[in-house]
Write a protein that holds these residues in place. Sequence first.
Motif, short mmCIF file in Angstrom:
data_model
loop_
_atom_site.label_atom_id
_atom_site.label_comp_id
_atom_site.label_asym_id
_atom_site.label_seq_id
_atom_site.Cartn_x
_atom_site.Cartn_y
_atom_site.Cartn_z
N ASN A 1 -5.80 6.70 -11.82
CA ASN A 1 -6.14 7.11 -10.46
C ASN A 1 -5.13 6.65 -9.41
OD1 ASN A 1 -8.59 8.62 -10.70
ND2 ASN A 1 -9.63 6.71 -11.26
N TYR A 2 -4.00 6.10 -9.81
CA TYR A 2 -3.04 5.57 -8.83
C TYR A 2 -2.65 6.61 -7.78
CZ TYR A 2 -1.77 0.78 -10.21
OH TYR A 2 -1.76 -0.58 -10.41
N TRP A 3 -2.36 7.85 -8.23
CA TRP A 3 -1.93 8.84 -7.24
C TRP A 3 -3.06 9.23 -6.30
CZ3 TRP A 3 2.47 9.89 -5.23
CH2 TRP A 3 2.61 11.00 -4.42
N LYS A 4 -4.28 9.29 -6.84
CA LYS A 4 -5.43 9.59 -5.99
C LYS A 4 -5.63 8.47 -4.96
CE LYS A 4 -7.84 12.29 -9.51
NZ LYS A 4 -9.01 12.34 -10.41
N TYR A 5 -5.43 7.23 -5.37
CA TYR A 5 -5.50 6.12 -4.41
C TYR A 5 -4.40 6.29 -3.35
CZ TYR A 5 -8.30 3.76 -8.04
OH TYR A 5 -9.24 3.43 -8.97
N HIS A 6 -3.22 6.65 -3.82
CA HIS A 6 -2.07 6.78 -2.91
C HIS A 6 -2.35 7.81 -1.82
CE1 HIS A 6 2.12 6.49 -1.70
NE2 HIS A 6 2.22 7.80 -1.76
N GLU A 7 -2.89 8.96 -2.21
CA GLU A 7 -3.16 10.01 -1.22
C GLU A 7 -4.14 9.51 -0.14
OE1 GLU A 7 -1.66 12.59 -0.67
OE2 GLU A 7 -0.82 13.42 -2.51
N ARG A 8 -5.12 8.77 -0.53
CA ARG A 8 -6.08 8.24 0.45
C ARG A 8 -5.47 7.13 1.29
NH1 ARG A 8 -8.21 10.74 -3.59
NH2 ARG A 8 -10.33 11.62 -3.55
N LEU A 9 -4.65 6.31 0.66
CA LEU A 9 -4.04 5.20 1.40
C LEU A 9 -3.01 5.68 2.42
CD1 LEU A 9 -3.71 2.71 -1.57
CD2 LEU A 9 -5.20 2.44 0.42
N MET A 10 -2.44 6.85 2.18
CA MET A 10 -1.51 7.41 3.15
C MET A 10 -2.22 7.82 4.44
SD MET A 10 1.62 7.13 2.13
CE MET A 10 1.04 5.51 1.61
N LYS A 11 -3.55 7.85 4.41
CA LYS A 11 -4.33 8.11 5.61
C LYS A 11 -4.93 6.82 6.19
CE LYS A 11 -5.66 12.64 3.78
NZ LYS A 11 -6.77 13.44 3.22
N LEU A 12 -5.21 5.87 5.30
CA LEU A 12 -5.86 4.63 5.75
C LEU A 12 -4.87 3.60 6.28
CD1 LEU A 12 -8.42 4.31 2.82
CD2 LEU A 12 -9.02 4.59 5.23
N VAL A 13 -3.71 3.51 5.64
CA VAL A 13 -2.70 2.52 6.05
C VAL A 13 -1.84 3.12 7.15
CG1 VAL A 13 -0.68 1.20 5.29
CG2 VAL A 13 -2.70 1.37 3.81
N LYS A 14 -1.60 2.35 8.18
CA LYS A 14 -0.89 2.85 9.36
C LYS A 14 0.59 3.09 9.06
CE LYS A 14 0.38 -1.68 11.29
NZ LYS A 14 0.16 -2.63 12.40
N VAL A 15 1.24 3.89 9.89
CA VAL A 15 2.69 4.06 9.82
C VAL A 15 3.35 2.69 10.03
CG1 VAL A 15 4.71 5.10 10.91
CG2 VAL A 15 2.61 6.46 10.57
N GLY A 16 4.25 2.33 9.15
CA GLY A 16 4.86 1.01 9.17
C GLY A 16 4.14 0.01 8.30
N GLY A 17 2.95 0.39 7.81
CA GLY A 17 2.20 -0.47 6.91
C GLY A 17 2.75 -0.41 5.50
N ILE A 18 2.26 -1.30 4.64
CA ILE A 18 2.80 -1.42 3.29
C ILE A 18 1.69 -1.29 2.25
CG2 ILE A 18 3.78 -3.10 1.65
CD1 ILE A 18 5.60 -4.06 3.90
N VAL A 19 2.02 -0.57 1.18
CA VAL A 19 1.15 -0.49 0.00
C VAL A 19 1.95 -1.00 -1.19
CG1 VAL A 19 -0.26 0.98 -1.47
CG2 VAL A 19 0.02 1.56 0.96
N VAL A 20 1.35 -1.89 -1.96
CA VAL A 20 2.01 -2.43 -3.16
C VAL A 20 1.21 -2.02 -4.39
CG1 VAL A 20 2.69 -4.52 -4.39
CG2 VAL A 20 2.99 -4.40 -1.91
N TYR A 21 1.90 -1.44 -5.36
CA TYR A 21 1.29 -1.03 -6.62
C TYR A 21 1.78 -1.96 -7.74
CZ TYR A 21 0.03 3.23 -4.18
OH TYR A 21 -0.49 4.12 -3.27
N ASP A 22 0.84 -2.49 -8.52
CA ASP A 22 1.18 -3.40 -9.60
C ASP A 22 1.34 -2.64 -10.92
OD1 ASP A 22 1.80 -5.81 -10.75
OD2 ASP A 22 -0.24 -6.62 -10.72
N ASN A 23 2.04 -3.27 -11.86
CA ASN A 23 2.20 -2.76 -13.23
C ASN A 23 3.02 -1.48 -13.31
OD1 ASN A 23 -1.13 -3.68 -13.24
ND2 ASN A 23 0.35 -4.83 -14.46
#
Length: 238
Positions: free
Chosen positions: A160-182
């Motif tokens: 589900n990583y990509w599905k999480y990513h699509e949602r996080l691109m709306k939840l996390v602000k511009v300039g914010g950071i998302v870190v994916y493990d593994n």
Amino acid sequence: MDNEKKRSASFSKGLLQSGELYQYVLETNVYPREPELLKELRDMTATHPRAIMATAPDAGQLIAMLLKLINAKRTIEVGVFTGYSLLLTALTIPEDGKIVAIDMNREAYEIGLPVIRKAGVENKIEFIESEALPVLDQLLEDPGNENGFDFAFIDADKINYWKYHERLMKLVKVGGIVVYDNTLWAGSVAMPEECTPEILREGRQRTLEFNKLLAADPRVEISLAPLGDGITICRRMH
């Protein structure tokens, strides 16, 4: 080998060319600066049968620095396990900061909960026992949450990583950071499929697909750091 080394070696995620080199990084850069309560939680987790799932301490050290660099206050964590990265985040963000922490297994979270309470940071954590996608969708139902988070750390089901990513691109602000493990999946992403151990093959394929999609995503700047089992740092650009 002393107890510290035994604990580290028992579930090392390091991808450096030798265990000794990884141990050098830990002993000279990571462990001397690791807060005592994080060390306590790491030691507790080392005896867990799935200790390999814990966030690697060298990756955690970089995550703490990223949180400070962007002055993160509101964060999301998908995949908590015993709470090493969760405690690290709670110790780093300000007193009025908040973490939405999502995991299907409350039992593992409760292993680390006494240490979180001892640290005095439980008030910063909203733990939700659930699959992550419904929770992220629920967050998006509130317009106030769009662009409302500074940081997210994802260490959960790779399918589900990509599905999480699509949602996080709306939840996390511009300039914010998302870190994916593994995102290096025990180094298997660079192995021919026929040479990959069976236990790694499905995760390897999921990781290859996700890494390819992420590399082509114009919404983010990315850097894949070979820490722990590989962490990909994404900065949302627009």
